[in-house]
Write an enzyme that holds these catalytic residues in place. Structure first.
Site, PDB file in Angstrom:
ATOM      1  N   SER A  50      -7.793  -2.795  -3.363  1.00 47.56           N
ATOM      2  CA  SER A  50      -8.547  -1.558  -3.133  1.00 47.56           C
ATOM      3  C   SER A  50      -9.664  -1.405  -4.161  1.00 47.56           C
ATOM      4  CB  SER A  50      -7.631  -0.330  -3.210  1.00 47.56           C
ATOM      5  OG  SER A  50      -6.842  -0.261  -2.060  1.00 47.56           O
TER       6      SER A  50
ATOM      7  N   GLN B  94      -0.373   2.434  -6.317  1.00 49.86           N
ATOM      8  CA  GLN B  94      -1.820   2.652  -6.270  1.00 49.86           C
ATOM      9  C   GLN B  94      -2.551   2.167  -7.522  1.00 49.86           C
ATOM     10  OE1 GLN B  94      -2.333   6.707  -5.060  1.00 49.86           O
ATOM     11  NE2 GLN B  94      -3.034   6.110  -3.030  1.00 49.86           N
TER      12      GLN B  94
ATOM     13  N   ARG C  60       0.857  -1.195   0.000  1.00 46.65           N
ATOM     14  CA  ARG C  60       0.000   0.000   0.000  1.00 46.65           C
ATOM     15  C   ARG C  60       0.885   1.234   0.000  1.00 46.65           C
ATOM     16  NH1 ARG C  60      -5.009  -1.843   1.971  1.00 46.65           N
ATOM     17  NH2 ARG C  60      -6.178  -2.062   0.072  1.00 46.65           N
TER      18      ARG C  60
ATOM     19  N   TYR D  48      -2.526   0.141   7.764  1.00 53.31           N
ATOM     20  CA  TYR D  48      -3.507  -0.848   8.230  1.00 53.31           C
ATOM     21  C   TYR D  48      -3.670  -0.772   9.745  1.00 53.31           C
ATOM     22  CZ  TYR D  48      -3.631  -3.392   3.820  1.00 53.31           C
ATOM     23  OH  TYR D  48      -3.837  -3.754   2.524  1.00 53.31           O
TER      24      TYR D  48
ATOM     25  N   ASP E  28      -3.251  -1.612  -7.356  1.00 56.93           N
ATOM     26  CA  ASP E  28      -3.825  -2.125  -6.116  1.00 56.93           C
ATOM     27  C   ASP E  28      -5.223  -2.708  -6.345  1.00 56.93           C
ATOM     28  OD1 ASP E  28      -4.747  -2.578  -3.581  1.00 56.93           O
ATOM     29  OD2 ASP E  28      -4.260  -0.596  -2.790  1.00 56.93           O
TER      30      ASP E  28
HETATM   31  P1  NAD Z   1      -8.927  -3.311   5.569  1.00 58.33           P
HETATM   32  O1  NAD Z   1      -9.936  -3.758   4.576  1.00 58.33           O
HETATM   33  O2  NAD Z   1      -7.863  -4.210   5.991  1.00 58.33           O
HETATM   34  O3  NAD Z   1      -9.679  -2.825   6.915  1.00 58.33           O
HETATM   35  C1  NAD Z   1     -10.830  -2.053   6.926  1.00 58.33           C
HETATM   36  C2  NAD Z   1     -10.848  -1.054   8.054  1.00 58.33           C
HETATM   37  O4  NAD Z   1     -11.155  -1.700   9.292  1.00 58.33           O
HETATM   38  C3  NAD Z   1      -9.562  -0.281   8.307  1.00 58.33           C
HETATM   39  O5  NAD Z   1      -9.808   1.083   8.123  1.00 58.33           O
HETATM   40  C4  NAD Z   1      -9.242  -0.606   9.770  1.00 58.33           C
HETATM   41  O6  NAD Z   1      -8.658   0.487  10.458  1.00 58.33           O
HETATM   42  C5  NAD Z   1     -10.600  -0.928  10.316  1.00 58.33           C
HETATM   43  N1  NAD Z   1     -10.607  -1.659  11.600  1.00 58.33           N
HETATM   44  C6  NAD Z   1      -9.801  -2.674  12.015  1.00 58.33           C
HETATM   45  N2  NAD Z   1     -10.160  -3.069  13.254  1.00 58.33           N
HETATM   46  C7  NAD Z   1     -11.230  -2.308  13.624  1.00 58.33           C
HETATM   47  C8  NAD Z   1     -12.026  -2.244  14.786  1.00 58.33           C
HETATM   48  N3  NAD Z   1     -11.818  -3.038  15.833  1.00 58.33           N
HETATM   49  N4  NAD Z   1     -13.031  -1.329  14.822  1.00 58.33           N
HETATM   50  C9  NAD Z   1     -13.269  -0.499  13.769  1.00 58.33           C
HETATM   51  N5  NAD Z   1     -12.534  -0.521  12.649  1.00 58.33           N
HETATM   52  C10 NAD Z   1     -11.522  -1.403  12.576  1.00 58.33           C
HETATM   53  O7  NAD Z   1      -8.215  -2.029   5.029  1.00 58.33           O
HETATM   54  P2  NAD Z   1      -8.436  -1.125   3.759  1.00 58.33           P
HETATM   55  O8  NAD Z   1      -9.821  -0.626   3.737  1.00 58.33           O
HETATM   56  O9  NAD Z   1      -8.072  -1.838   2.520  1.00 58.33           O
HETATM   57  O10 NAD Z   1      -7.384   0.080   3.990  1.00 58.33           O
HETATM   58  C11 NAD Z   1      -6.640   0.255   5.186  1.00 58.33           C
HETATM   59  C12 NAD Z   1      -5.700   1.468   5.054  1.00 58.33           C
HETATM   60  O11 NAD Z   1      -4.815   1.373   3.963  1.00 58.33           O
HETATM   61  C13 NAD Z   1      -6.399   2.798   4.871  1.00 58.33           C
HETATM   62  O12 NAD Z   1      -5.666   3.749   5.609  1.00 58.33           O
HETATM   63  C14 NAD Z   1      -6.232   3.101   3.438  1.00 58.33           C
HETATM   64  O13 NAD Z   1      -6.301   4.491   3.137  1.00 58.33           O
HETATM   65  C15 NAD Z   1      -4.825   2.589   3.241  1.00 58.33           C
HETATM   66  N6  NAD Z   1      -4.555   2.342   1.810  1.00 58.33           N
HETATM   67  C16 NAD Z   1      -3.481   2.991   1.241  1.00 58.33           C
HETATM   68  C17 NAD Z   1      -3.224   2.793  -0.098  1.00 58.33           C
HETATM   69  C18 NAD Z   1      -2.074   3.502  -0.743  1.00 58.33           C
HETATM   70  O14 NAD Z   1      -1.518   4.398  -0.205  1.00 58.33           O
HETATM   71  N7  NAD Z   1      -1.702   3.084  -1.882  1.00 58.33           N
HETATM   72  C19 NAD Z   1      -4.016   1.938  -0.842  1.00 58.33           C
HETATM   73  C20 NAD Z   1      -5.098   1.285  -0.227  1.00 58.33           C
HETATM   74  C21 NAD Z   1      -5.347   1.502   1.131  1.00 58.33           C
END
Ligand code: NAD
Length: 411
Positions: free
Chosen positions: A139, A133, A128, A235, A136
């Protein structure tokens, strides 16, 4: 280089790994594409649209695998645990395989892929980082799933989402709660808002507060501080059971007041935390809906059954795992852009060039030269770390594959 796109064989899978719109960029890089007849049909990309862009259609899957230097799939062996095994017999030495492989969930299948001598990349291990991006796919699929989760809920809910003031009186808006405001959660918020619901959301990562608010939702403030909530790659980090217990207690009131709850809370490499108990489900109004996007990883709701929709205490609980696949046209379009961008990143001057000093290549490469080369998959298989000397024997650039740590094992 010849790229082969077989028809997805997992029962009900409608996506396809390449769509006509991305073919010019591959052709420009000197790639020829072969496709199994009808591979794009279920996603509404007919063979003719590919042929127009120079693709050669082949009737036989055997012929496709035999001719291709690289095979692009959505659900490759591993992620396709039903019919993927038959493709193992078709893979050949040094052939490149790219797709969802579920490498940490099905490490034995990765070992079987390694035995074929193929060079396999698990696209879900894409780091990530900003640079990656456009590649990905996790995502992209989370975006589609977040959107579709809301539509599913709206379809089943016996109430309307928007507030309406009509001659027949006022209809109050639906209350939607999103637990986990990552990629899927944020898209669910945006979709529910577009339909006019009153939306609240909660995430343990404080960084999400602003994102939630910018989409017009209320951030649910819980008097609960997660120790070290955010880890590598943005994450969430796993918390202990007493944290989750307290979180459940604090979320109980908001859940009881919600007509729809969409949960997406996940922690890489772990079972999803249980955040909604059976008792909390019973406190919701009959007819309410829960969509559990964490179903495949055990579910955020105690009553969720992966792949099934059930009714418990009058509440419909949806545990469908392939919501992205239910929007095959656009899910394929997004996936195709991701996989094509990734392949073009790996190919330099018409040949595959593997630079293991590069995080993107190192984190996604799982098999090469007959070996499982990804450290976390080796660990899952209880194999000893691959020595630097063993890697050096391979014609790869760089020797620090041991550093590689995948970003996620979510698929
Ligand atoms: P994910 O699907 O693994 O998790 C979903 C969400 O669940 C996350 O936001 C996490 O904080 C939340 N979570 C975990 N435990 C929890 C709890 N007990 N209660 C409430 N929420 C909880 O993750 P995702 O949606 O794919 O993305 C996670 C992070 O990665 C985000 O910050 C996203 O912006 C980042 N990201 C960055 C890039 C990049 O920079 N290229 C690309 C994709 C995602």
């Amino acid at each position: 280089m010849i790229i082969g796109v077989p028809k997805e064989s997992f029962p009900g899978e409608q996506r396809v790994a390449l769509v006509p719109a991305v073919l010019p960029s591959l052709a420009k890089a000197g790639c020829e594409v072969l496709m199994e007849a009808g591979a794009g049909e279920a996603a509404l990309y007919p063979d003719a649209a590919y042929v127009e862009k120079g693709v050669r259609i082949v009737a036989s899957r055997h012929e496709l695998f035999a001719s291709a230097d690289a095979v692009f799939q959505v659900l490759a062996p591993g992620a396709n645990d039903r019919t993927g095994r038959t493709d193992l017999l078709l893979l050949k030495r040094d052939q490149v395989l790219i797709g969802f492989l579920r490498p940490l969930g099905s490490p034995e299948t990765v070992q079987e892929i390694a035995a074929t001598g193929a060079t396999a990349f698990a696209i879900e291990l894409m780091p990530r980082i900003t640079r990656a991006q456009s590649m990905d796919a996790l995502s992209s699929m989370a975006t589609v799933a977040g959107y579709k989760a809301v539509l599913h809920a709206a379809n089943i809910l016996p109430r309307m989402f928007p507030m309406l003031m009509t001659a027949a009186g006022t209809v109050t808006p639906a209350r939607v709660l999103i637990v986990g405001a990552g990629v899927a959660g944020l898209q669910a918020i945006a979709t529910a808002r577009r339909l006019g619901a009153v939306v609240s959301a909660y995430d343990i990562r404080p960084a999400t507060k602003e994102e939630v608010r910018s989409l017009g939702a209320r951030f649910v403030e819980l008097p609960l501080e997660a120790a070290d909530a955010e880890g590598r790659g943005g994450y969430a980090k796993a918390q202990d059971e007493s944290f989750y217990r307290r979180q459940r207690e604090l979320l109980a009131r908001v859940v009881a007041e919600s007509d729809v709850v969409i949960t997406t809370a996940m922690v890489p490499g772990r079972q999803a935390p249980v955040l909604i108990t059976a008792e909390m489900v019973a406190s919701m109004k009959p007819g309410s809906v829960i969509v559990d996007l964490a179903a495949e990883r055990g579910g955020n709701c105690e009553l969720t059954r992966a792949y099934e929709t059930i009714v418990g205490h009058g509440v419909t609980i949806i545990g469908e795992v392939n919501l992205a696949g239910s929007v095959p046209h656009h899910a394929s379009q997004m996936y195709a852009r991701n996989i094509a961008a990734f392949y073009l990143y790996l190919v330099k001057s018409g040949a595959l060039e593997l630079n293991l000093d590069d995080e993107i290549t190192r984190d996604t490469l799982v098999t090469r030269g007959g070996e499982v080369v990804h450290p976390r998959v080796r660990e899952a298989l209880k194999l000893p770390p691959l020595g630097v000397s063993a890697l050096a024997e391979e014609p790869l650039r760089g020797t620090d594959a041991k550093k590689g740590e995948g970003a996620s094992d979510a698929v």
